[in-house]
Enzyme design. Structure first.
Site: not given
Ligand code: A3P
Length: 316
Positions: A69, A72, A133, A163, A283-284
């Site tokens: 996340g 986000w 990270h 993910s 997918k989020g």
């Molecule tokens: P999924 O692959 O389960 O959909 P990071 O940003 O650390 O690379 O993490 C990516 C994950 O966060 C992905 O999960 C992505 O879809 C989800 N993500 C990205 N933007 C988001 C948002 N605004 N709200 C919630 N989840 C989000």
């Protein structure tokens, strides 16, 4: 998220030759540096960061395991701390920039490729906001000792694994089952999961005014509530007037998965080397792992997590 063309210096090669290694998910090998697994280019940047970063008291560091996340959290924190400079309008930076361009990673951007950036004027007018990270114990000493604020966003390891699996996709030499076994052994970028979480968790217990520990699942469940906590923690609490006029909800909406995913810059742009922005928005959801992992696999991870987190107060 390593650039293929990154040059590894002789000094770093020498360091790598002394480290334990395993077959990598994406580059040929992952190396265990200070207890966590990383790609060569990441290790090179982390060493430069540890040596050269100078922290300010008002710095903000957003820390995560990959795919938990980060994008986000960067969007939310950037919007909150810069809302005087960049009010919510049709000129907001998030409408034209991916969150990773607004909040750079230490290891993939600022200290990448053996460069030492001049960060003295970076983000003049507001706090400097960085992403990373890197596990807590391996942050630059100056970041750990200064009063800067660190926000850690943690996510269920099964969803994080799935993910990552999709993100790396065809670049992985492993089957899903093989990758999962590696992950259970702790061998995943910046892993083991448990050590990463525990490092930040312990610090949040010892220094709650400097480290805020959030989870993706809680943030999903009640984004408004946790965004208010985040704003307060970062020193930018929402005023009564802002709350009354719906600013909190508007930020939640601006940074929502659906909203960011649909933006032109996130459909077409490329902010992280080797990956298109659209890959950051899959997918989020919470619990998508059930569509890919067997109950037995989930049980295996759950047993490991229970054992590793035992006594810490942290649960998954
Ligand atoms: P999924 O692959 O389960 O959909 P990071 O940003 O650390 O690379 O993490 C990516 C994950 O966060 C992905 O999960 C992505 O879809 C989800 N993500 C990205 N933007 C988001 C948002 N605004 N709200 C919630 N989840 C989000």
């Amino acid at each position: 998220v390593e650039a293929k063309e990154v040059q590894i210096t002789d000094e770093c090669k020498q360091l790598l030759s002394s480290l334990p290694k395993e077959i990598g998910w994406r580059t040929s090998h992952l190396y265990q540096y200070q207890g966590f697994w990383c790609q060569p280019a990441e290790i090179q940047s982390i060493v430069a960061f540890q040596k050269h970063f100078q922290s300010y008291e008002n710095d903000i560091i957003l820390a995560t395991m990959p795919k938990s996340g980060t994008t986000w959290l960067k969007a939310l924190a950037f919007t909150v701390v810069n809302r005087d400079r960049f009010p919510l309008s049709n000129k907001h930076p998030l409408l034209t920039s991916n969150p990773h361009d607004l909040v750079p990673f230490f290891e993939y951007k600022l200290y990448a490729n053996n460069q030492i950036p001049d960060l003295t004027k970076y983000n003049a007018g507001g706090p400097r906001v960085f992403g990373t990270h890197i596990p807590f114990p391996s942050l630059a000493n100056t970041a750990k000792k200064s009063n800067c604020r660190v926000v850690y966003l943690c996510r269920n390891p099964l969803d994080t694994f799935i993910s990552s699996w999709h993100f790396i996709g065809s670049m992985s030499p492993f089957t899903l089952e093989e990758a999962f076994d590696m992950c259970c052994k702790g061998v995943i970028g910046f892993g083991p999961f448990w050590d990463h979480m525990l490092g930040y968790w312990k610090e949040s217990k010892e220094n709650p005014e400097n480290l805020l520990f959030l989870t993706y699942e809680c943030l999903k469940e009640d984004t408004v509530f946790h965004l208010k906590r985040l704003a307060k923690f970062l020193g930018f609490p929402f005023s009564m007037e802002e709350e009354r006029s719906g600013v909190v909800e508007k930020i939640v909406e601006l940074c929502s998965f659906q909203n960011l995913k649909e933006m032109e810059v996130n459909k077409k742009g490329k902010s992280i080397k080797n990956f298109e922005n659209k890959m950051l928005f899959r997918k989020g959801e919470v619990g998508d792992w059930v569509n890919y992992l067997s109950p037995k696999m989930a049980e295996k991870m759950s047993t490991i997590m229970k054992e590793k987190l035992c006594g810490s107060g942290l649960k998954f």
